[in-house]
Design a protein around this motif. Structure first.
Motif, PDB file in Angstrom:
ATOM      1  N   ALA A  72       0.833  -1.212   0.000  1.00 22.09           N
ATOM      2  CA  ALA A  72       0.000   0.000   0.000  1.00 22.09           C
ATOM      3  C   ALA A  72       0.862   1.254   0.000  1.00 22.09           C
ATOM      4  O   ALA A  72       0.573   2.224  -0.721  1.00 22.09           O
ATOM      5  CB  ALA A  72      -0.920  -0.011   1.221  1.00 22.09           C
ATOM      6  N   ILE A  73       1.921   1.257   0.775  1.00 16.67           N
ATOM      7  CA  ILE A  73       2.836   2.403   0.819  1.00 16.67           C
ATOM      8  C   ILE A  73       3.549   2.556  -0.525  1.00 16.67           C
ATOM      9  O   ILE A  73       3.729   3.668  -1.033  1.00 16.67           O
ATOM     10  CB  ILE A  73       3.850   2.246   1.968  1.00 16.67           C
ATOM     11  CG1 ILE A  73       3.133   2.369   3.318  1.00 16.67           C
ATOM     12  CG2 ILE A  73       4.957   3.293   1.872  1.00 16.67           C
ATOM     13  CD1 ILE A  73       3.981   1.981   4.514  1.00 16.67           C
ATOM     14  N   ALA A  74       3.967   1.426  -1.117  1.00 15.14           N
ATOM     15  CA  ALA A  74       4.638   1.468  -2.426  1.00 15.14           C
ATOM     16  C   ALA A  74       3.717   2.047  -3.492  1.00 15.14           C
ATOM     17  O   ALA A  74       4.137   2.862  -4.322  1.00 15.14           O
ATOM     18  CB  ALA A  74       5.103   0.064  -2.824  1.00 15.14           C
ATOM     19  N   ILE A  75       2.447   1.644  -3.479  1.00 14.17           N
ATOM     20  CA  ILE A  75       1.489   2.172  -4.448  1.00 14.17           C
ATOM     21  C   ILE A  75       1.260   3.660  -4.210  1.00 14.17           C
ATOM     22  O   ILE A  75       1.206   4.462  -5.152  1.00 14.17           O
ATOM     23  CB  ILE A  75       0.145   1.409  -4.367  1.00 14.17           C
ATOM     24  CG1 ILE A  75       0.347  -0.079  -4.702  1.00 14.17           C
ATOM     25  CG2 ILE A  75      -0.892   2.034  -5.287  1.00 14.17           C
ATOM     26  CD1 ILE A  75       0.910  -0.346  -6.077  1.00 14.17           C
ATOM     27  N   GLY A  76       1.143   4.056  -2.940  1.00 17.56           N
ATOM     28  CA  GLY A  76       0.933   5.464  -2.623  1.00 17.56           C
ATOM     29  C   GLY A  76       2.098   6.332  -3.028  1.00 17.56           C
ATOM     30  O   GLY A  76       1.920   7.477  -3.444  1.00 17.56           O
TER      31      GLY A  76
END
Length: 451
Positions: A72-76
């Motif tokens: 999720a952090i990587a996508i954000g």
């Protein structure tokens, strides 16, 4: 974003996750429903084994949860190319974890005779535990790919598979437990084989989807050792182990409570299994909101939008409180009828009805603590919540259960009161932690912008 937008997006994301979580728990509930028809000894054995099994398996589930906030952090942060690397390294970690869990469960099967349980319960329990131990690897493989898809905000495929799995599991249960189509009746063992077969098919089905779906296949979702990265392994382990221990402390508290209730006899243990089965259903629904909170907090953290991180977290908490309020009313209002779903023994029904009153009251605390852990995990904040979990359950909840249950001679009811106290303390501490952590992040961001 305003509260209404946050609420809409959280609900949209959490619903399929919750249904998927519910699908997993329903496998055990269906087992209990069908096993209950062959007697309280088998139902009590299922209660004991499920407590011991998930006591160990939950650590692996917690380790697998590390993947979702990282993706999720990587996508954000728009570093989508990291998703495949994270998945591959998570598969390695989770397969090693699965092997360790299986070895641990096999050892535990030899310890059941020394747990001071009724003799007929022990006989059924040993065989049942050894059978469902075979399901650990497929379970964690499915779990890994599910967390991967949820991190990408694609929760629907695991949900559909979980729904279909329940129909398949119910049919195989019917065939093996009662002996249909030429099979000999296997009783509780039949439920164990049905669950193992079902979990294997679930893992294979989800893997097939991930390999064939173009939007996901681009991330090299197979086990590729060329993508092995020790720094990412350390990051996954750094989040996964504390998360696994958090859930271990929680499930250990409930499992130890089941053992204590087993000291009181078959009737209290069977009543406990009935009440905890339905309480687990509501908990799994809330885990959907918790997971949605993890994803949305992680996305906004990756984008550097700390204000939205706070809104996403508090929205998740508000949603879980609202839903658990409804379940609290249902448990208390229908406490005399819910046990009839499982069993017809009057003594068990009367005790289970009283346990549903307590279960109703701790719904709010249970929902808050589950969601609190999720939104803190979205911040990759797992160590302090680990310490808080240990303190709440083992320094307050279990001692209180022993005091009320045995010293005040309140039996199973007293033990459940102790669990409720632990849940309430943890819920309050986690909300305070989220506020403190996000306030600190916002302060640091504002100070950086001024500098």
């Amino acid at each position: 974003m305003n509260f209404k937008s946050h609420l809409k997006e959280t609900m949209t994301l959490s619903l399929p996750i919750a249904i998927g979580q519910l699908g997993h728990v329903m496998l055990g509930v269906i087992d209990s429903l069908m096993v209950g028809k062959i007697g309280s000894a088998s139902l009590a054995a299922a209660s004991l084994v499920n407590s011991l099994f998930f006591l160990v398996l939950v650590f692996g589930i917690g380790v697998s949860y590390a993947l979702t906030p990282l993706i999720a952090i990587a996508i954000g942060s728009k570093t989508n190319n990291q998703a495949g690397v994270l998945l591959n390294n998570s598969l390695i970690v989770n397969l090693v974890t699965a092997i360790i869990i299986m070895a641990t469960l096999w050892i535990i099967s030899f310890l059941i005779p020394y747990m001071n349980q009724p003799a007929d319960v022990v006989e059924f329990a040993i065989s049942y535990l050894r059978i469902i131990t075979l399901s650990v690897i497929p379970f964690l493989v499915f779990q890994t790919y599910r967390q991967f898809l949820e991190g990408l905000s694609l929760p629907n495929p695991p949900m559909y598979i979980a729904i279909g799995a329940n129909f398949f599991n119910a049919f195989v249960n019917w065939v093996l437990i009662f002996g249909k189509f030429g099979f000999e009746p296997m009783g509780l063992d039949g439920a164990g084989y049905a669950t193992t077969i079902t979990r294997t098919l679930m893992a294979l089905s989800l893997m097939l989807f991930v390999f064939k779906y173009n939007k996901v296949a681009i991330y090299s979702p197979g086990l590729n050792f060329r993508l092995f990265d020790l720094s990412i392994i350390k990051k996954i382990v750094g989040i996964g182990i504390p998360t696994g221990l958090q859930y271990l402390f929680e499930v250990a508290a409930f499992s130890f409570s089941a053992i204590m209730i087993g000291w009181l006899g078959k009737v209290p243990l069977a009543a406990h299994q009935i009440a905890i089965s339905l309480a687990s259903l509501t908990y799994m629904l809330i885990l959907g909101i918790s997971s949605a909170g993890t994803i949305r907090v992680g996305n906004f953290l990756g984008e550097g939008k700390i204000d939205e991180v706070k809104k996403a977290g508090y929205t998740s908490l508000a949603l879980s409180l609202s839903i658990m309020s409804v379940f609290a009313v249902v448990f208390i209002s229908f406490r005399n009828y819910l046990p009839l779903i499982f069993i017809n023994e009057k003594e068990v029904i009367l005790l289970a009805a009283n346990l549903f009153i307590i279960a109703g009251f701790f719904q709010l605390s249970d929902g808050t603590q589950a969601t609190g852990l999720g939104i803190l995990r979205g911040l990759t904040d797992v160590k302090i919540p680990l310490y808080l979990s240990f303190a709440a359950y083992w320094l307050f909840g279990i001692p209180a259960g022993l005091f009320f249950g045995f010293y005040l001679d309140m039996g199973a009811i007293g033990i459940w009161i102790g669990l409720s106290i632990g849940l309430t303390i943890l819920a309050i501490l986690l909300v305070i932690r989220f506020k403190t952590k996000t306030d600190q992040l916002l302060f640091n961001k504002n100070r950086e912008s001024i500098a």
